[in-house]
Design an enzyme around this catalytic site. Sequence first.
Site, mmCIF file in Angstrom:
data_model
loop_
_atom_site.group_PDB
_atom_site.id
_atom_site.type_symbol
_atom_site.label_atom_id
_atom_site.label_comp_id
_atom_site.label_asym_id
_atom_site.label_seq_id
_atom_site.Cartn_x
_atom_site.Cartn_y
_atom_site.Cartn_z
ATOM 1 N N ARG A 1 29.196 83.773 21.116
ATOM 2 C CA ARG A 1 30.010 82.609 20.769
ATOM 3 C C ARG A 1 31.516 82.888 20.912
ATOM 4 O O ARG A 1 32.252 82.950 19.929
ATOM 5 C CB ARG A 1 29.641 82.105 19.378
ATOM 6 C CG ARG A 1 28.158 81.846 19.260
ATOM 7 C CD ARG A 1 27.758 81.207 17.984
ATOM 8 N NE ARG A 1 27.907 79.765 18.020
ATOM 9 C CZ ARG A 1 27.479 78.961 17.050
ATOM 10 N NH1 ARG A 1 26.899 79.462 15.994
ATOM 11 N NH2 ARG A 1 27.632 77.666 17.135
ATOM 12 N N ASP B 1 19.877 72.953 19.160
ATOM 13 C CA ASP B 1 19.579 73.081 17.724
ATOM 14 C C ASP B 1 18.150 72.647 17.384
ATOM 15 O O ASP B 1 17.683 72.905 16.276
ATOM 16 C CB ASP B 1 20.574 72.250 16.891
ATOM 17 C CG ASP B 1 21.945 72.916 16.838
ATOM 18 O OD1 ASP B 1 22.058 74.071 17.272
ATOM 19 O OD2 ASP B 1 22.901 72.265 16.377
ATOM 20 N N CYS C 1 27.408 86.237 16.248
ATOM 21 C CA CYS C 1 26.463 85.629 15.315
ATOM 22 C C CYS C 1 25.074 85.935 15.817
ATOM 23 O O CYS C 1 24.902 86.435 16.919
ATOM 24 C CB CYS C 1 26.754 84.149 15.294
ATOM 25 S SG CYS C 1 25.443 83.160 14.717
ATOM 26 N N LYS D 1 25.890 67.454 9.322
ATOM 27 C CA LYS D 1 26.662 68.651 8.953
ATOM 28 C C LYS D 1 27.795 68.906 9.956
ATOM 29 O O LYS D 1 28.942 69.092 9.577
ATOM 30 C CB LYS D 1 25.728 69.874 8.912
ATOM 31 C CG LYS D 1 26.469 71.199 8.855
ATOM 32 C CD LYS D 1 25.543 72.376 8.878
ATOM 33 C CE LYS D 1 25.088 72.820 10.237
ATOM 34 N NZ LYS D 1 25.988 73.695 10.980
ATOM 35 N N ARG E 1 22.330 76.205 4.588
ATOM 36 C CA ARG E 1 23.574 75.882 5.293
ATOM 37 C C ARG E 1 23.505 74.505 5.919
ATOM 38 O O ARG E 1 24.530 73.853 6.090
ATOM 39 C CB ARG E 1 23.799 76.886 6.440
ATOM 40 C CG ARG E 1 24.316 78.233 6.048
ATOM 41 C CD ARG E 1 24.544 79.075 7.300
ATOM 42 N NE ARG E 1 25.199 78.248 8.315
ATOM 43 C CZ ARG E 1 24.906 78.277 9.609
ATOM 44 N NH1 ARG E 1 23.999 79.079 10.075
ATOM 45 N NH2 ARG E 1 25.534 77.489 10.456
HETATM 46 C C1 UD1 Z 1 28.333 73.493 18.075
HETATM 47 C C2 UD1 Z 1 27.440 73.248 16.883
HETATM 48 C C3 UD1 Z 1 26.117 73.993 17.020
HETATM 49 C C4 UD1 Z 1 25.461 73.675 18.352
HETATM 50 C C5 UD1 Z 1 26.417 73.884 19.514
HETATM 51 C C6 UD1 Z 1 25.869 73.434 20.857
HETATM 52 C C7 UD1 Z 1 29.074 72.929 15.110
HETATM 53 C C8 UD1 Z 1 29.655 73.430 13.845
HETATM 54 N N1 UD1 Z 1 28.142 73.702 15.698
HETATM 55 O O1 UD1 Z 1 28.654 74.882 18.083
HETATM 56 O O2 UD1 Z 1 25.267 73.604 15.941
HETATM 57 O O3 UD1 Z 1 24.352 74.523 18.536
HETATM 58 O O4 UD1 Z 1 27.633 73.137 19.276
HETATM 59 O O5 UD1 Z 1 25.466 72.113 20.791
HETATM 60 O O6 UD1 Z 1 29.407 71.846 15.555
HETATM 61 N N2 UD1 Z 1 31.486 78.873 24.809
HETATM 62 C C9 UD1 Z 1 32.313 79.642 25.583
HETATM 63 N N3 UD1 Z 1 33.633 79.680 25.273
HETATM 64 C C10 UD1 Z 1 34.164 78.976 24.228
HETATM 65 C C11 UD1 Z 1 33.310 78.182 23.455
HETATM 66 C C12 UD1 Z 1 31.966 78.152 23.773
HETATM 67 O O7 UD1 Z 1 31.869 80.301 26.522
HETATM 68 O O8 UD1 Z 1 35.377 79.052 23.991
HETATM 69 C C13 UD1 Z 1 30.027 78.830 25.112
HETATM 70 C C14 UD1 Z 1 29.186 79.389 23.963
HETATM 71 O O9 UD1 Z 1 29.068 80.782 24.026
HETATM 72 C C15 UD1 Z 1 27.869 78.704 24.169
HETATM 73 C C16 UD1 Z 1 28.269 77.343 24.739
HETATM 74 O O10 UD1 Z 1 29.613 77.479 25.203
HETATM 75 O O11 UD1 Z 1 27.116 79.401 25.117
HETATM 76 C C17 UD1 Z 1 28.195 76.210 23.755
HETATM 77 O O12 UD1 Z 1 28.972 76.502 22.629
HETATM 78 P P1 UD1 Z 1 29.754 75.378 21.830
HETATM 79 O O13 UD1 Z 1 29.418 74.047 22.393
HETATM 80 O O14 UD1 Z 1 31.178 75.752 21.744
HETATM 81 O O15 UD1 Z 1 29.096 75.497 20.389
HETATM 82 P P2 UD1 Z 1 29.830 75.421 18.994
HETATM 83 O O16 UD1 Z 1 30.922 74.421 19.043
HETATM 84 O O17 UD1 Z 1 30.145 76.775 18.514
#
Ligand code: UD1
Length: 456
Positions: free
Chosen positions: A133, A319, A128, A34, A411
């Site tokens: 996030r 996950d 969320c 996904k 989802r």
């Molecule tokens: C992606 C995955 C999700 C998975 C996650 C971590 C997709 C669609 N989703 O989510 O299933 O659980 O990776 O493996 O691919 N953060 C910040 N600032 C930012 C971005 C992130 O502080 O700008 C923090 C987040 O709050 C979180 C951590 O970084 O604590 C990891 O988030 P991130 O790796 O960005 O997850 P997603 O890409 O949203």
Amino acid sequence: MICESKNKSYLKSQNLKIFGQGKLNGRVEISGAKNSALVLLAASLLTNERIILENVPRLTDIEKMGNILKNLGVNLVHKHNNLEIDSKNISMKELPYELVNGLRASFFCIGALLSKFGEAKVPLPGGCNIGLRPIDEHIKGLKALGSEILIEDGIVKAKIKGKKKQLCGTHIKLNCPSVGATETLIMAASLAEGRTTIENAAREPEIQDLCQMLNKMGAKIYDSGKETIIIDGVNKLGGCKHKVIPDRIEAGTFLIAAAATSSSITISPVIPHHLEAVTNKLKESGSKITVQGNSISIQSKKLKGVDIETAPFPGFPTDLQAPFTTLMTIAHGESKITETIFENRMNHIDLLKKMGASIKLDKNVAHIKGVKTMKGMNLIGSDLRSSAALIIAAIIAKGNSKIYGLEHLDRGYENFESKLKILGVKITREFIKKTFTEKEYKIASEPDDIPKARVA
Ligand code: UD1
């Protein structure tokens, strides 16, 4: 607390009825990932030529992303698990809130749109039910690449600074190895002028899949899967055919379900090294794992408690934290589960406790004492992976359960109950005909809140 959902009625109008003390047996086919498919769809915006994506899972998240692309003017043709994507007639660079709402990955389109068209307007993805996030890393990186960004009325408005037509390659150091930010910035940098280096980049397999597809399209990306990724911008990207990698999270969920029920199953196709952190923990807790080519077999008997701590790839994936927690509830001895990625990803703990698990939660650390068995109940899953965790718990439990909140499950797991059925689990999806009143509909995770409605 469950996230506000547009399809509120879905929450309680369907459930999975599961007969407990089930066993799994046989072979199960793993779908395309996904999280890869979502970002590959966003990347298809970078070219005017046709992209053919194979092995795309049929999931509501993918459907939502498809609708977002169609709204931009993309021509999308779905044939079984293949998608033909033609982005040459994009007429808009703005994602509407109604479509973006509830799909965080839609925000990842910002890098592709900005880089190709010089501007993009994308609503904030918002919080969320697993955590806040934020998107600061995406924004900081896009600014460093030469864009100006304004956040107004919940919309992120980005455009290339000055009179320039292209973003400008630069050095970006991420504060945390965010998967989404790494993907956004790789897409943005692919069409930027000059070289971009992304330091402290995420190394998840889905990022490597993205880079592979972009390179087939003509991008020049080096060292994906390493901590520093190098991207030499090109002027134009072309079409390609690409097969989405197998879903390591779906694969891990089935392995955990087999371990939890002392079962033997084989899963394929998978890329075994994507699952090493998980298979190592399964081995440590007493399962026998056999890897053969693109398949993994598990044989499970006596389980013992082991500790896990979630971490970015190649660490234990966040996950799979919820499903693994379920496994530990019936393992012999004690275990400690530490969630380090998301601040609010322990929603399943209270529900597992209701089913009879012995867990003490201290912020993001769950201390578990294994119990002999759990009892079946009616419960509402509050996010994608915790729903999977509850389903595994229901399969283990004594008695029957009904798991609600299937809009989360749908989802991310393609044909989950059909696959479990093939493996021998007694599971059926029930559709409730009754229309609920607002009061009945009160969102809660209490089984008592589920109205005793007639089942179709
Ligand atoms: C992606 C995955 C999700 C998975 C996650 C971590 C997709 C669609 N989703 O989510 O299933 O659980 O990776 O493996 O691919 N953060 C910040 N600032 C930012 C971005 C992130 O502080 O700008 C923090 C987040 O709050 C979180 C951590 O970084 O604590 C990891 O988030 P991130 O790796 O960005 O997850 P997603 O890409 O949203």
